[in-house]
Design a protein around this motif. Structure first.
Motif, PDB file in Angstrom:
ATOM      1  N   ALA A 196     -55.761  17.325 -56.167  1.00 39.26           N
ATOM      2  CA  ALA A 196     -56.378  18.626 -55.945  1.00 39.26           C
ATOM      3  C   ALA A 196     -57.648  18.491 -55.111  1.00 39.26           C
ATOM      4  O   ALA A 196     -57.942  19.339 -54.256  1.00 39.26           O
ATOM      5  N   THR A 197     -58.401  17.420 -55.345  1.00 40.48           N
ATOM      6  CA  THR A 197     -59.621  17.183 -54.570  1.00 40.48           C
ATOM      7  C   THR A 197     -59.293  16.981 -53.098  1.00 40.48           C
ATOM      8  O   THR A 197     -59.913  17.578 -52.210  1.00 40.48           O
ATOM      9  N   TYR A 198     -58.294  16.136 -52.825  1.00 38.16           N
ATOM     10  CA  TYR A 198     -57.934  15.863 -51.438  1.00 38.16           C
ATOM     11  C   TYR A 198     -57.358  17.113 -50.758  1.00 38.16           C
ATOM     12  O   TYR A 198     -57.683  17.402 -49.596  1.00 38.16           O
ATOM     13  N   VAL A 199     -56.533  17.856 -51.456  1.00 37.75           N
ATOM     14  CA  VAL A 199     -55.975  19.082 -50.887  1.00 37.75           C
ATOM     15  C   VAL A 199     -57.085  20.087 -50.595  1.00 37.75           C
ATOM     16  O   VAL A 199     -57.104  20.742 -49.542  1.00 37.75           O
ATOM     17  N   GLY A 200     -58.047  20.189 -51.523  1.00 38.97           N
ATOM     18  CA  GLY A 200     -59.167  21.096 -51.321  1.00 38.97           C
ATOM     19  C   GLY A 200     -59.988  20.731 -50.101  1.00 38.97           C
ATOM     20  O   GLY A 200     -60.436  21.610 -49.350  1.00 38.97           O
ATOM     21  N   LEU A 201     -60.197  19.434 -49.884  1.00 38.27           N
ATOM     22  CA  LEU A 201     -60.953  18.985 -48.714  1.00 38.27           C
ATOM     23  C   LEU A 201     -60.207  19.302 -47.419  1.00 38.27           C
ATOM     24  O   LEU A 201     -60.794  19.800 -46.453  1.00 38.27           O
ATOM     25  N   ILE A 202     -58.913  19.022 -47.405  1.00 38.39           N
ATOM     26  CA  ILE A 202     -58.129  19.269 -46.189  1.00 38.39           C
ATOM     27  C   ILE A 202     -58.095  20.759 -45.845  1.00 38.39           C
ATOM     28  O   ILE A 202     -58.110  21.143 -44.667  1.00 38.39           O
ATOM     29  N   ARG A 203     -58.088  21.605 -46.850  1.00 39.64           N
ATOM     30  CA  ARG A 203     -58.022  23.052 -46.608  1.00 39.64           C
ATOM     31  C   ARG A 203     -59.372  23.648 -46.250  1.00 39.64           C
ATOM     32  O   ARG A 203     -59.441  24.808 -45.856  1.00 39.64           O
ATOM     33  N   ASP A 204     -60.435  22.870 -46.373  1.00 38.83           N
ATOM     34  CA  ASP A 204     -61.787  23.368 -46.113  1.00 38.83           C
ATOM     35  C   ASP A 204     -62.172  23.052 -44.664  1.00 38.83           C
ATOM     36  O   ASP A 204     -62.282  21.892 -44.271  1.00 38.83           O
ATOM     37  N   ARG A 205     -62.371  24.084 -43.869  1.00 42.39           N
ATOM     38  CA  ARG A 205     -62.695  23.901 -42.451  1.00 42.39           C
ATOM     39  C   ARG A 205     -63.995  23.141 -42.253  1.00 42.39           C
ATOM     40  O   ARG A 205     -64.173  22.475 -41.225  1.00 42.39           O
ATOM     41  N   ARG A 206     -64.920  23.237 -43.214  1.00 44.05           N
ATOM     42  CA  ARG A 206     -66.192  22.508 -43.087  1.00 44.05           C
ATOM     43  C   ARG A 206     -65.960  21.002 -43.062  1.00 44.05           C
ATOM     44  O   ARG A 206     -66.731  20.258 -42.450  1.00 44.05           O
ATOM     45  N   PHE A 207     -64.893  20.555 -43.713  1.00 46.86           N
ATOM     46  CA  PHE A 207     -64.535  19.135 -43.692  1.00 46.86           C
ATOM     47  C   PHE A 207     -63.512  18.835 -42.601  1.00 46.86           C
ATOM     48  O   PHE A 207     -63.637  17.855 -41.855  1.00 46.86           O
ATOM     49  N   LEU A 208     -62.494  19.671 -42.490  1.00 48.33           N
ATOM     50  CA  LEU A 208     -61.358  19.368 -41.627  1.00 48.33           C
ATOM     51  C   LEU A 208     -61.737  19.308 -40.152  1.00 48.33           C
ATOM     52  O   LEU A 208     -61.339  18.366 -39.445  1.00 48.33           O
ATOM     53  N   MET A 209     -62.497  20.286 -39.664  1.00 49.53           N
ATOM     54  CA  MET A 209     -62.774  20.339 -38.224  1.00 49.53           C
ATOM     55  C   MET A 209     -63.604  19.144 -37.735  1.00 49.53           C
ATOM     56  O   MET A 209     -63.234  18.489 -36.756  1.00 49.53           O
TER      57      MET A 209
END
Length: 401
Positions: free
Chosen positions: A206-219
């Motif tokens: 869930a932590t990793y999925v949350g990070l990937i879905r967060d544009r602040r981290f992903l971009m």
């Protein structure tokens, strides 16, 4: 503590973290000069020797996702010390490897262990330093990352000639032992007990999925990862292009390689100086534009069949040097919004970077056609996708204290 004492402690911490980030470049580059010797010792060919490097890359790309959750659950020190001990043991075992297959397996273990130091060093930066100071700190760590590829082959070559190939791995074991001592004596735990997170598989996922879905981290992660992919495409393609196509003697190749690495180091230190004065998102966009322009020159030269060493080296230098602006900024921004998940964020950031790097370097090999086109194309694709992601990076989080 006095201001001078605080400054001294800060410098000491940066040195320790810098040493921890050096594991990957040292473990990768120090034994490259020993490839011909290893082929003779184990009575095999260069292709089989190269599997020992591929094994390290694979472990280093995948293993980071393993250490991040451990660092968020048990704190930074204990997983870090376990990783250092494992790296020491694997390095010593490499000196006694009975076959090239065994050496490749031990290099895989080395890669897994090396992940701990890199992942946790980034997490400690997020724990200890305010978000507004992260860029200069990451730029300082890039100094080590940039200098290691220059110095490591030279040191490895000297050890190979004077002592033997085993001495390279003994050096790595001793280096890990020194870092372990520094961690025990000088690196306090930086993760508060209240910040410890669950290690349950569902919670980690869930932590990793949350990070990937967060544009602040992903971009920012994609912007930096694509740039790293371009650099590894250069590393994979440069030996053929520069040595075989342009006839640069092997003994001089290191100087060309080192000059590009030095450009990266110099720009990273300039970045540290201007980080408080210039918007990091603007620097990312500017660096991405400069990089894509240099790539277009490189691509034009490669596809037109123009046989010009200068027109090849100049855009390559610009492409690599621009990473000095991209990497510290994208790393700092990607980590800034997740103090409660710094270990996982650091792990996922590294996994994305090295996975994209593996794809890019593999692409250069698959498309190899006896020209510079595969290398130039892969570098340009990395720069293009990195620039597109960089345009969507929001650096406002770094202004918060």
């Amino acid at each position: 503590m006095s201001k001078s004492g605080l400054a001294s402690r800060r410098t000491e911490l940066i040195i320790v973290l810098g040493a921890l980030t050096a594991f990957a470049p040292l473990a990768i580059d120090m034994y490259l000069p020993a490839f011909p010797t290893l082929a003779q010792v184990f009575v095999t060919d260069t292709g089989h020797v190269q599997t020992t490097l591929a094994a390290f890359f694979l472990a280093f790309a995948l293993g980071q996702a393993f250490w991040g959750p451990l660092a968020d659950r048990y704190g930074r020190r204990r997983p870090l010390m376990v990783g250092l001990v494992l790296f020491m043991a694997a390095s010593i075992a490499c000196t006694m490897a009975p076959s090239i297959t065994a050496l490749a397996m031990l290099r895989f273990v080395q890669g897994l262990a090396a992940c701990a130091s890199v992942v946790i060093a980034r997490a400690v930066v997020r724990d200890v330093f305010p978000a507004s100071e992260a860029i200069p700190i990451f730029a300082a760590l890039m100094l080590v990352t940039g200098l290691a590829p220059i110095l490591a082959p030279l040191l490895g070559g000297q050890l190979l000639v004077t002592v033997g190939w085993e001495s390279v791995f003994w050096f790595l074991a001793i280096f890990a032992g020194g870092c372990l001592l520094a961690v025990i004596l000088r690196l306090p735990e930086s993760l508060a007990p209240s910040m410890h997170r669950s290690l349950a598989p569902g919670a980690v996922l869930a932590t990793y999925v949350g990070l990937i879905r967060d544009r602040r981290f992903l971009m920012p992660s994609l912007a930096g990862g694509c740039a790293i992919a371009g650099m590894f495409a250069y590393i994979a393609g440069a030996p053929f292009v520069l040595i075989e196509m342009y006839g640069i003697p092997e003994r001089h190749f290191g100087w060309v390689f080192g000059a590009n690495a030095m450009g990266f180091v110099i720009v990273a230190q300039i970045n540290a100086r201007i980080a408080r004065k210039v918007d990091p998102a603007r620097m990312i966009r500017t660096a991405g534009l400069v990089q894509i322009l240099a790539c277009l020159v490189l691509l034009t030269v490669a596809w037109s069949g123009t046989h010009s060493l200068v027109l090849t080296l100049a855009p390559l230098f610009v492409c690599i040097a621009s990473l000095g602006l991209l990497m510290p900024n994208t790393s700092a921004i990607a980590m800034a919004s997740f103090p409660d998940r710094a270990g996982a964020a650091s792990a996922l950031l590294g996994t994305m970077q090295f996975s994209l790097a593996a794809i890019a370097s593999g692409l250069v090999g698959i498309l190899h056609d006896g020209t510079a086109r595969p290398m130039a194309t892969a570098i340009t694709l990395g720069a293009m996708f990195g620039m597109l992601a960089g345009r969507k990076v929001d650096a406002s989080v770094l202004k918060r204290r």
